[in-house]
Every structure is written in C-alpha cells, then in structure tokens.
Write a protein that holds these residues in place. Structure first.
Motif, short mmCIF file in Angstrom:
data_model
loop_
_atom_site.label_atom_id
_atom_site.label_comp_id
_atom_site.label_asym_id
_atom_site.label_seq_id
_atom_site.Cartn_x
_atom_site.Cartn_y
_atom_site.Cartn_z
N ALA A 114 0.83 -1.20 0.00
CA ALA A 114 0.00 0.00 0.00
C ALA A 114 0.87 1.25 0.00
O ALA A 114 1.96 1.28 0.57
N ASP A 115 0.35 2.28 -0.63
CA ASP A 115 0.99 3.60 -0.66
C ASP A 115 0.50 4.38 0.55
O ASP A 115 -0.70 4.51 0.78
N THR A 116 1.43 4.90 1.36
CA THR A 116 1.06 5.63 2.58
C THR A 116 1.45 7.11 2.52
O THR A 116 1.45 7.79 3.55
N THR A 117 1.78 7.60 1.34
CA THR A 117 2.18 9.00 1.23
C THR A 117 0.96 9.93 1.27
O THR A 117 -0.15 9.53 0.92
N PRO A 118 1.16 11.18 1.70
CA PRO A 118 0.02 12.10 1.83
C PRO A 118 -0.41 12.68 0.49
O PRO A 118 0.27 12.52 -0.53
N GLY A 119 -1.55 13.39 0.53
CA GLY A 119 -1.97 14.13 -0.65
C GLY A 119 -0.99 15.24 -0.97
O GLY A 119 -0.12 15.59 -0.15
N LYS A 120 -1.11 15.84 -2.12
CA LYS A 120 -0.11 16.81 -2.58
C LYS A 120 -0.54 18.26 -2.40
O LYS A 120 0.28 19.17 -2.52
N THR A 121 -1.82 18.50 -2.11
CA THR A 121 -2.29 19.88 -2.02
C THR A 121 -3.17 20.08 -0.79
O THR A 121 -3.83 19.16 -0.31
N MET A 122 -3.19 21.33 -0.31
CA MET A 122 -4.08 21.76 0.75
C MET A 122 -5.27 22.44 0.13
O MET A 122 -5.12 23.37 -0.66
N ALA A 123 -6.45 22.00 0.50
CA ALA A 123 -7.66 22.61 -0.05
C ALA A 123 -7.83 24.03 0.49
O ALA A 123 -7.51 24.32 1.65
N VAL A 124 -8.35 24.90 -0.34
CA VAL A 124 -8.76 26.23 0.09
C VAL A 124 -10.03 26.09 0.93
O VAL A 124 -10.85 25.20 0.68
N LEU A 125 -10.20 26.93 1.94
CA LEU A 125 -11.37 26.86 2.79
C LEU A 125 -12.65 26.89 1.95
O LEU A 125 -12.87 27.81 1.16
N GLY A 126 -13.47 25.85 2.10
CA GLY A 126 -14.75 25.78 1.39
C GLY A 126 -14.65 25.35 -0.06
O GLY A 126 -15.66 25.38 -0.78
N GLU A 127 -13.48 24.91 -0.50
CA GLU A 127 -13.27 24.61 -1.91
C GLU A 127 -14.25 23.57 -2.46
O GLU A 127 -14.65 23.64 -3.63
N HIS A 128 -14.65 22.62 -1.64
CA HIS A 128 -15.48 21.52 -2.13
C HIS A 128 -16.94 21.62 -1.68
O HIS A 128 -17.71 20.68 -1.87
N THR A 129 -17.31 22.76 -1.13
CA THR A 129 -18.66 22.90 -0.60
C THR A 129 -19.71 22.72 -1.69
O THR A 129 -20.65 21.92 -1.54
N ASP A 130 -19.60 23.46 -2.76
CA ASP A 130 -20.64 23.42 -3.79
C ASP A 130 -20.76 22.03 -4.41
O ASP A 130 -21.88 21.54 -4.63
N GLY A 131 -19.62 21.41 -4.70
CA GLY A 131 -19.66 20.10 -5.34
C GLY A 131 -20.33 19.05 -4.46
O GLY A 131 -21.13 18.23 -4.94
N LEU A 132 -20.01 19.06 -3.17
CA LEU A 132 -20.59 18.07 -2.28
C LEU A 132 -22.06 18.36 -1.98
O LEU A 132 -22.87 17.45 -1.85
N ARG A 133 -22.42 19.66 -1.92
CA ARG A 133 -23.84 19.99 -1.75
C ARG A 133 -24.64 19.50 -2.95
O ARG A 133 -25.76 18.99 -2.81
N ALA A 134 -24.07 19.66 -4.12
CA ALA A 134 -24.76 19.18 -5.32
C ALA A 134 -24.90 17.66 -5.29
O ALA A 134 -25.95 17.10 -5.67
#
Length: 398
Positions: A359-379
């Motif tokens: 298994a790969d245990t390395t972290p993600g490569k980017t930090m999300a901007v505050l609220g970046e995924h709000t609209d997509g997940l609400r949809a």
C-alpha cells in the motif's frame, strides 16, 4: 533495498473508497483524520465560514499556515453552519454516504447540535463514529475543557517526568503536545479495528477516545509502582553525557551494551566491580558509573565519542535540533518527508512513520482552500447552493 522498492509502482491505498467526515479542530482529531487521508480515505473537513483556529498558526506564508497543512493536507474542505437546519441536513446527507466520522468537540456539543451518534446512526447504521475528548464522553470530568498541557498535568505525566530531574521541584513548561498526537494515533487504531469488525457484523459503532487515558499509557512503570506501598528501587537515569563540545545520550539497557561501554571507556575492570557487575548493584551506583563514563567522554568531541560507541554497539546519539534531525540521511533514504502545496507555496510534511509493501502511505499533494469543495458536495447530496432545504427532502438513507 527500501521496503517500497519491493513493490515499485504500487499505487494502492489501504483505505481507498472510504469516506470520512472530519469535524475535528486543533491537533488530536485532525492528526487522526490526516492519517486516514494518507491511507487513501476521502476525508471531508467540515469548518465554519471563518475556518478553524489552526489556519492562523505560524509559520504563515501569504496567510497560509504550514502547521495547519501538516495536519490537514489531502483533505477536502466544506463550509457548513452546523447551527442552521440547512447545515444539519447537509451533515445528515453526507453521513448517509460516509464510513467514518471524527469529532473532538467537548462532550455534549454534537448532542446539542442533534448530530450525535444515536441520531446519526439512524441515517447510517454502518457509520463508525469516533469521538475524541479530554476525559471521555461520560463521567464526572467529561465536560471539563481540556487541551494537551492540561492533560499532561492531570495524567500525572508531568510529575512523573519531574521525578527524573534531580534537584528540581517545579514541573517543566509544556511546549510539545504529546497528548494530542498520542490520542489521535489511538483514534486511528480504534477506527481501523472498527472497520475490520464491520466486515464481520455489517455495523458501525461509537468510539470514545480519552486523552487522559491515552496519556496515562506513557507512564508504564509509574502506573505500576503507584499501586503498591513498597517503594520501587531506583532506575537508571538516562540523560546528557558531556563531551568536549556538546552532549550525547548513551543508553545502557543490557549486559552486552554495558560490557561494550566499559571497553570503550577503558574500564574493563568495572565489568567485575561489585558496584556494577550485577544490574541491581549497577542501578544503586548509577551516578558513579556515569561519572566514570563522563570522565572519558569529556576528553573527546561528540563525533569521536559517537564513532567509538557505535563501533562497540552501544546505543548513543548526539542531542540534535529538529532541523538537524530532518537533515539526517536516514530520513532521506526512507523518503520520510513529502513536498505539498497550498496557496502560500510549497512546504514539507512528515509522512506516516510506517511503510507497507502492498500500500501507498504518502500524503496528498495539495491543501484545499477553505470551502473549496462545498458546492460540489452539496450538489452531490441534492442540496441547492447555499439555499434552503428543498421542500419535502429528508436525509438520504444509506
């Protein structure tokens, strides 16, 4: 050969396909959820429109905190007002699609928000709901406010540590938050256990992690000796041994290392000396022993001491700063750090301290901007963008 080399090209993530709702703030909960993210889970961090307090902790670059990044890289970001009915409904719908929920509010907060385990499990009985708190979810201390330094004091850890500082009567100041990291790691382990149990039962469960009890696990000998009236014998006191230009830590924990150390310092006669020959006697004359070691080490540089000790198989290290430790070629060999990005630029975060051949245990490569995924997940869950809950809509069943 590195462990990762045995499965070169492996991209599998152990928790791929799992969804986590992360309501946690500061350190313990975010650390737990970051570990889940590194293992491949989709972690959705839920914050207020102002963002959690760690977003303002230095070091800051262009307003972005790398400490926050260390704890939250690889997570998605959603902004919800948990006091509004719209926010509560969004949580219920997200929970219906989730596998894990992590929260570290003071006990009672999620109940007052009507988002506690008993309510949420009616939406999703397979959900693993992990609550991290200072003293646990129930009991006479449950609702007391708690941060890591308070738990260090309350657990007896600080006084136990003080007992190993000869001549001192005042406990140390707290700058490193052991309780947060230890508790978050126990939370991660408990969640992994619950995931396995779910494969057998088909059901989730509530996990109650106590910072107080987590911190007590560090007081192994002290926990046992505190139960008995008989005073335990003195223990070897491992501490700085002075060299010509600094200090080294030398640990003598076996007969083999004791004998090796005596050879290094030119005192092979001490191997049979009645003061040191048996462990019990050596323990009683520990200060004399280390005075003899220091008489040798003070004549040599730290580097020369370490070479001699290493050749004899005696565990030892120079006292290093974190910067010096991070420059260790061993960490480079193990690829212990990863470069990640946020709006302030790039910085390095520590990877999980274990490697897996499958298994790969390395972290993600980017930090999300505050609220970046709000609209997509609400949809995704069928809520209009920031508007009221559609008439007749209720929480999705899962």
């Amino acid at each position: 050969m590195q462990l990762s080399d045995k499965h070169e090209g492996t991209t599998t993530k152990a928790f791929a396909g799992l969804r986590v709702l992360d309501f946690s703030t500061t350190i313990a909960g975010p650390h737990c959820a970051r570990m889940l993210a590194d293992m491949g889970a989709e972690v959705i961090k839920i914050e207020t429109d102002g963002g959690e307090t760690m977003r303002t902790r230095p070091p800051l670059r262009k307003g972005c905190s790398t400490v926050f990044g260390q704890l939250n890289v690889g997570k998605k970001s959603v902004v919800l007002d948990l006091k509004s009915e719209d926010g509560k409904e969004a949580v219920r719908r997200l929970a219906a699609t989730a596998d894990i929920l992590v929260e570290n509010f003071r006990p009672g907060v999620m109940h007052r928000l009507r988002l506690d385990y008993d309510r949420i499990r009616t939406v999703n009985p397979k959900l693993i709901y992990c609550s991290i708190s200072g003293y646990g979810q129930s009991g006479p201390s449950a609702e007391l406010p708690a941060y890591a330094p308070v738990i260090h004091a309350a657990s007896g850890y600080d006084m136990a540590h003080l007992a190993y500082q000869p001549g001192r009567s005042r406990p140390d100041y707290c700058g490193i938050y052991h309780a947060d990291v230890v508790t978050g790691t126990y939370g991660f382990g408990a969640i992994a256990s619950a995931l396995y149990q779910r494969t057998l039962t088909g059901l989730g469960q509530h996990i109650d992690v106590s910072m107080l009890e987590s911190m007590l696990t560090l007081t192994l000998t002290e926990l046992q000796s505190s139960q008995f009236a008989v005073k335990p014998p003195p223990r070897p006191m491992f501490g700085p041994t002075e060299t010509a230009n600094g200090y080294v830590m030398i640990t003598v924990a076996s007969e083999k290392t004791f004998q090796g150390l005596m050879g290094v310092i030119g005192r092979p006669d001490w191997i049979s000396d009645p003061r040191f020959a048996a462990y019990a006697a050596r323990r009683d004359h520990w200060a004399d022993l280390m005075d003899g070691v220091e008489a040798w080490s003070r004549q040599l540089s730290t580097d020369v001491c370490l070479v001699a000790l290493g050749a004899a198989g005696v565990p030892a290290s120079a006292y290093r700063t974190v910067s010096e430790a991070l420059a260790d070629p061993q960490l480079a060999h193990r690829e212990a750090l990863s470069s990640v990005e946020d709006e302030g630029g790039s910085f390095q975060v520590l990877n999980l301290p274990f490697r897996m051949t499958g298994a790969d245990t390395t972290p993600g490569k980017t930090m999300a901007v505050l609220g970046e995924h709000t609209d997509g997940l609400r949809a995704e869950i069928g809520l209009t963008d920031g508007g009221p809950i559609p008439s007749g809509k209720t929480a999705v069943q899962g």
